[in-house]
Design an enzyme around this catalytic site. Structure first.
Site, short mmCIF file in Angstrom:
data_model
loop_
_atom_site.label_atom_id
_atom_site.label_comp_id
_atom_site.label_asym_id
_atom_site.label_seq_id
_atom_site.Cartn_x
_atom_site.Cartn_y
_atom_site.Cartn_z
N GLY A 1 0.74 -1.33 -0.14
CA GLY A 1 -0.12 0.02 0.01
C GLY A 1 0.81 1.18 -0.03
O GLY A 1 0.72 2.07 -0.92
N HIS B 1 -4.54 -7.47 4.93
CA HIS B 1 -3.16 -7.64 5.06
C HIS B 1 -2.81 -7.42 6.59
O HIS B 1 -3.79 -6.72 7.15
CB HIS B 1 -2.42 -6.32 4.66
N HIS C 1 11.23 -3.80 7.13
CA HIS C 1 11.65 -2.97 8.36
C HIS C 1 13.18 -2.64 8.38
O HIS C 1 13.80 -2.15 9.38
CB HIS C 1 11.05 -4.00 9.61
N1 GLN Z 1 -1.41 -0.33 3.79
C1 GLN Z 1 -0.73 0.10 4.86
C2 GLN Z 1 0.79 0.21 4.27
O1 GLN Z 1 1.08 -0.25 3.43
C3 GLN Z 1 -0.31 -1.19 5.96
C4 GLN Z 1 0.40 -1.02 7.11
C5 GLN Z 1 0.41 -1.97 8.27
O2 GLN Z 1 0.20 -3.15 7.84
N2 GLN Z 1 0.74 -1.72 9.30
O3 GLN Z 1 1.21 1.32 4.86
ZN ZN Z 2 1.88 -4.52 7.68
#
Ligand code: GLN
Ligand code: ZN
Length: 754
Positions: free
Chosen positions: A432, A641, A694
């Site tokens: 996203g 997700h 990350h």
């Molecule tokens: N759609 C969000 C992003 O891509 C999902 C973030 C998440 O899972 N914490 O940032």
């Molecule tokens: Zn995520």
């Protein structure tokens, strides 16, 4: 005369002073001494605030520069051996090394503190773990507190909780470390005793979990040993009922227990009935997890008979440490005046305690004005037309059994979706967000400050979206996203556009280390006055022939990451949010966005602490997700997700969400997570993350091929997607493009072999 005390105070500072001091130090701008000075100043300010609230006992040792579990490890000399730090010589700088890693060692792992949004550093144990008490870490703040003339009550995380919360690195049975750990605790407690400490609060929050029998059995001998050396021990539980452990607690040689009667009010009757009268019963009656003003009138009525019976053996406190609420409501000068009267942050909560004590000890008349103000605030909240929206209530009442079910089963939907999507095998997508660059943040800040007009802000965001679309096309991704440039935060962005929420300016709560979150306040019935994301998604779709994925945050995650009203069941609140998201989903579909992702990263973390409560949660949480998603046509593809989660024990519930595609975080576990999905025969499509977003590290395509081959061994190719672990907002474009290029190379290579 009953007594009042506190279990812990927020460390970060009303103005997030600790955060900024930490970050200045980490950037090399401030010395360790400067940071320590700020920490000391904050700690003292917080003590004086608590003293002003008239507390009989003030917590000492609850302050930590990074994390209280980490500081407990330093106190006991239980440092992970891989860092080779001598506990006797350790400094605050070493705490940061463990928390943040160094050139040769990755940081300690972070995990959620019970069911809160706070993350602690998980202790690491192995066969060679040793313990050596380092009382100086506690004696220093104790001396500081005493210099201020305070009645200090040191706070310690208890030995069994400390072991339970840690990870065994080499398969060592953590309980086998207990004897050595207990001697370190013993030393610590004797040191406190020698320094004339009267009471020690020893936290054993794991007592509220479903503990295995051997862990429960360890309590009696452990505390018998500790009590021999110790000042009086107040054993503190929180976040869950310890009623099942009542007999055990009665047998322990502790001088008092603390119960969280906000979370588990049923404990009260159970303990009052036969808790030994010569011991202290501490009741956590002020909500330490939420920001609503207490109902002092109701509390006085309820507690007056107990106060008469128990006298000074009755202590009152917040339900848990106030770490989980913001510091001071007085700073919220821009908050809606009416809503403000409904709230209480840490400082206000201590004042509530003070009033309770005065009312109980000197009669309700002594606080008549305050009681009237409190009654007024509660009446206003109860009857406010902004809280109850009859249309929302009606809509909830009208939910029919089939409303959370898609029209057809997945196999039929998949055919309809594959027909129009015409995607290759192993379709590629992202989760996203794309990099939130300094330019994006600057534009938003300028717009919010009134320095950039709405049209210019809009144009800036459209330019970012255009850039993201062009880059995705150039990379060759199959299902595109708009990149979420316009979103500050995945919950706040929606909360700001939904009715039923307000936002604070300073309502920060520590999440981990220097990181804070500012949860929205969900105070009323939730509805969606107008579309929230449609214009952005439609614009993004207009730029490309490829399918554009609409991007929404799911109801459970919005609920989980907000301060939620306490006057309506969470299940109901969640369903309200679900219907608002459902409206958005249908508007997106109508506008031609026919792949829609509803993120639920917090789905797993919402699980209750006790297994007996899991089914009920999974039931309403799952229903809420499905309500938000199920209104669409068969041919509209719903994605979800989830990240940072272990799903193994809740896979049936995940499958029951019936999303067409789920993308999950797996790369850090080397696709291990996927085995469970395979074993369970997860029926729909899955996108296991093929690289960890990350970290700035960019894995090469060979590494991703390897992971994908692992995935292909357990998931059929036609149900497998290729994507990163999570959103890319924290990465820069260079890293993002390099990693995605490798991801696409890996995918093409595998497609050629299939
Ligand atoms: N759609 C969000 C992003 O891509 C999902 C973030 C998440 O899972 N914490 O940032
Ligand atoms: Zn995520």
């Amino acid at each position: 005369m009953i007594k009042i005390h506190n279990l812990g105070f927020p460390r970060i500072g009303a103005q997030r002073e600790l955060k900024f001091a930490l970050e200045r130090h980490w950037r090399g701008e401030d010395s360790l001494e400067t940071l320590e000075h700020t920490a000391r100043t904050l700690r003292q300010r917080h003590w004086l605030t608590q003293k002003a609230a008239g507390l009989d006992w003030i917590p000492v040792g609850d302050f930590a520069c990074y994390d209280h579990v980490l500081s407990t490890l330093f106190l006991l000399g239980a440092l992970p051996s891989r860092f080779a730090i001598d506990p006797a010589q350790a400094t605050l700088a070493d705490q940061f090394t463990l928390a943040r890693g160094n050139a040769s060692q990755p940081a300690m792992e972070m995990t959620k503190w019970f069911d809160t949004n706070y993350h602690y550093l998980a202790p690491e144990f192995d066969r060679h773990t040793t313990f050596a008490a380092q009382p100086r870490w506690l004696l220093e703040p104790l001396a500081e507190a005493r210099a201020l003339g305070l009645a200090a009550k040191p706070v310690l995380l208890g030995p069994l909780s400390l072991l339970w919360l840690g990870k065994s690195k080499d398969g060592v049975d953590r309980l086998s470390l207990l004897p050595a750990l207990l001697s370190a605790y013993g030393e610590l407690l004797s040191a406190l005793s020698i320094h004339g400490v009267d009471w020690v609060q020893i936290d054993e929050p794991i007592l509220g979990l479903d503990l295995p029998a051997d862990w429960l059995a360890a309590y009696q001998p452990a505390y018998t040993q500790l009590a021999a050396q110790a000042p009086r021990l107040l054993l503190a539980s929180y976040f869950a009922s310890v009623l099942p452990q009542r007999d055990l607690l009665k047998r322990l040689p502790v001088a008092g227990v603390h119960l969280d009667v906000v979370r588990a009010p049923e404990q009260l009757a159970g303990f009052v009935a036969d808790w030994p009268r010569e011991r202290v019963l501490s009741l956590g009656v002020i909500d330490g997890r939420n920001i609503w003003r207490a109902d002092l009138n109701a509390l006085l009525t309820q507690l007056a008979p107990l106060a008469a019976q128990w006298g000074e053996q009755l202590w009152l406190a917040p339900s848990c440490s106030l770490l989980h609420v913001p510091v001071d409501l007085a700073q919220e000068t821009e908050l809606d005046a009416e809503v403000k009267t409904w709230l209480a942050f840490a400082v206000q909560k201590l004042n509530e305690l003070k009033l309770l004590a005065r009312g109980l000890n000197h009669g309700a008349d002594s606080i008549a004005n305050e009681l009237a103000a409190c009654r007024h605030a509660h009446n206003s909240r109860r009857t406010s037309p902004r809280v109850v929206n009859p249309a929302v209530r009606q809509r909830l009442a009208d939910i029919r059994p089939g409303d959370d079910q898609r029209r057809s089963a997945y196999p039929q939907r998949a055919r309809a979706q594959h027909d129009w999507l015409q995607l290759p095998l192993l379709p590629t997508t992202t989760i996203g967000s794309f990099p939130q660059t300094a330019d994006i943040r600057a534009a938003r800040a300028a717009w919010r400050a009134g320095k950039l007009d709405a049209a210019s802000y809009d144009a800036a965001m459209r330019a970012e979206i255009t850039l993201a679309v062009r880059k995705q096309e150039a990379l060759g991704l199959d299902v595109l996203v708009h990149g979420e440039a316009e979103r500050n935060d995945m919950v706040e962005y929606f909360g700001e556009q939904l009715d039923g929420f307000v936002f604070t300016r300073h309502g920060w709560v520590q999440s981990y280390g220097s990181r804070c979150v500012k949860p929205p306040v969900l105070f009323g019935d939730v509805s969606r006055p107008q579309p929230m994301t449609v214009a952005w998604s439609v614009f993004a779709q207009s730029l490309t022939e490829r399918p554009m994925k609409g991007m929404l945050t799911g109801p459970v995650t919005i609920l989980q990451w907000s301060f939620v009203r306490d006057d309506l069941a969470r299940a109901e609140v969640c369903r309200q949010i679900a219907l608002a998201i459902r409206d958005e989903v249908l508007d997106l579909e109508n506008a031609g966005i026919r792949v829609i992702q509803i993120d639920e990263p917090a789905f797993r973390e919402g699980l209750p602490l006790k297994r007996a409560d899991w089914d009920a949660y999974l039931d309403w949480a799952g229903q809420s997700f499905r309500l938000s998603a199920a209104g669409v046509d068969d041919a509209t593809q719903i994605h979800t997700h989830m990240c940072y989660s272990e799903f193994n024990d809740i896979l049936p519930a995940i499958a029951a969400l019936d999303a067409d595609v789920i993308t999950i975080e797996t790369s850090r576990s080397d696709m291990e997570l996927l085995d469970a999905f395979a074993e369970f025969a997860y029926p729909n499509e899955i996108g296991p993350g093929v690289y960890d977003i990350h970290s700035p590290r960019i894995p090469d395509s060979a590494e991703m091929v390897k992971l994908l081959n692992k995935a292909l061994a357990v998931i059929p190719a036609r149900r497998l997607w290729v994507n990163p672990d999570c959103g890319l907002k924290t990465r820069n474009w260079a890293e993002t493009e390099a990693a995605l290029t490798n991801m696409l190379t890996a995918t093409r290579q595998l497609r050629a072999q299939l």
